[in-house]
Scaffold this motif. Sequence first.
Motif, PDB file in Angstrom:
ATOM      1  N   PRO A   1       1.073  -1.296   0.384  1.00 35.72           N
ATOM      2  CA  PRO A   1      -0.247   0.185   0.151  1.00 35.72           C
ATOM      3  C   PRO A   1       0.724   0.820  -0.256  1.00 35.72           C
ATOM      4  O   PRO A   1       0.055   2.630  -1.024  1.00 35.72           O
ATOM      5  N   ALA A   2       1.934   1.301   0.594  1.00 37.76           N
ATOM      6  CA  ALA A   2       2.776   2.244   0.948  1.00 37.76           C
ATOM      7  C   ALA A   2       3.950   2.369  -0.214  1.00 37.76           C
ATOM      8  O   ALA A   2       5.426   1.673   0.644  1.00 37.76           O
TER       9      ALA A   2
ATOM     10  N   ARG B   1       3.407  -5.740   9.443  1.00 37.28           N
ATOM     11  CA  ARG B   1       1.844  -4.765   8.771  1.00 37.28           C
ATOM     12  C   ARG B   1       1.681  -6.379  10.217  1.00 37.28           C
ATOM     13  O   ARG B   1       1.336  -7.564   9.921  1.00 37.28           O
TER      14      ARG B   1
ATOM     15  N   TYR C   1       3.337   2.185  10.562  1.00 33.07           N
ATOM     16  CA  TYR C   1       3.193   2.150   9.810  1.00 33.07           C
ATOM     17  C   TYR C   1       1.937   4.101   9.336  1.00 33.07           C
ATOM     18  O   TYR C   1       0.928   3.599   9.727  1.00 33.07           O
ATOM     19  N   SER C   2       2.989   5.387   8.861  1.00 33.96           N
ATOM     20  CA  SER C   2       1.910   6.279   8.899  1.00 33.96           C
ATOM     21  C   SER C   2       0.899   6.544   7.265  1.00 33.96           C
ATOM     22  O   SER C   2      -0.295   6.879   7.979  1.00 33.96           O
ATOM     23  N   ASP C   3       1.203   5.002   6.609  1.00 32.47           N
ATOM     24  CA  ASP C   3      -0.791   4.693   5.296  1.00 32.47           C
ATOM     25  C   ASP C   3      -2.062   4.369   6.453  1.00 32.47           C
ATOM     26  O   ASP C   3      -2.571   5.663   6.053  1.00 32.47           O
ATOM     27  N   ASN C   4      -1.825   3.916   7.159  1.00 34.95           N
ATOM     28  CA  ASN C   4      -3.212   3.654   7.906  1.00 34.95           C
ATOM     29  C   ASN C   4      -2.677   3.705   9.320  1.00 34.95           C
ATOM     30  O   ASN C   4      -3.483   3.298  10.209  1.00 34.95           O
TER      31      ASN C   4
END
Length: 161
Positions: free
Chosen positions: A39-40, A119, A144-147
């Motif tokens: 995702p990132a 994750r 994880y900064s995206d979520n």
Amino acid sequence: MSETTAAESAIIEPGEVTFRRLTYGDLPAVLSIERRSFPAPWSLAMFVLEVSKPSGVCLAATAGDGIVGYLVCSRYADVFHLMNVAVDPDRRRLGIAERMVERMLLEAGREERFTLEVRVSNHGAIAMYEKLGFRRAGRRRRYYSDNGEDAMIMWLGEPWL
Ligand SMILES: CC(C)(COP(=O)(O)OP(=O)(O)OC[C@H]1O[C@@H](n2cnc3c(N)ncnc32)[C@H](O)[C@@H]1OP(=O)(O)O)[C@@H](O)C(=O)NCCC(=O)NCCS
């Protein structure tokens, strides 16, 4: 004469896959898999930086003349950090990542210590690392900064907590 469907031609035997050092020329194919895997995704610059480090182990898994997977492992002080592993979505569950990590352990040295973050929702990857002998050693909250997901910290060899 038998006809081969696209799905059948995507099936490869594990023996057809070979492993070698990752090169700068592999990076366009690596980025294509990376963008379909995370995702990132990492940028090209991140891969270039890792491949340029002489102390790490960066591997490509190839089938025919194409890249089907890659692994990036960096050495910091006396610990190896497994930073990135991915396999082409069409080539998964064929034992490619497992063999690639085993090859990395061999190249780095089985007596060394290895760590990684994954994750907490990535059950497939966690199962693979546990199969390879990695053990869970806590979490990094909201890593994880995206979520905002937590990371599972894993170690092979004595943890350095
Ligand atoms: C995780 C990943 C690298 C595994 O690659 P792979 O080549 O399909 O894995 P392997 O076939 O070598 O699997 C080895 C073992 O890991 C475990 N495993 C792998 N994928 C799994 C899944 N989706 N579900 C459950 N277990 C899984 C199994 O124990 C498997 O052994 P088995 O097939 O004998 O049961 C791949 O799914 C991927 O690229 N995912 C996206 C990127 C990613 O999450 N990378 C890890 C980041 S830390």
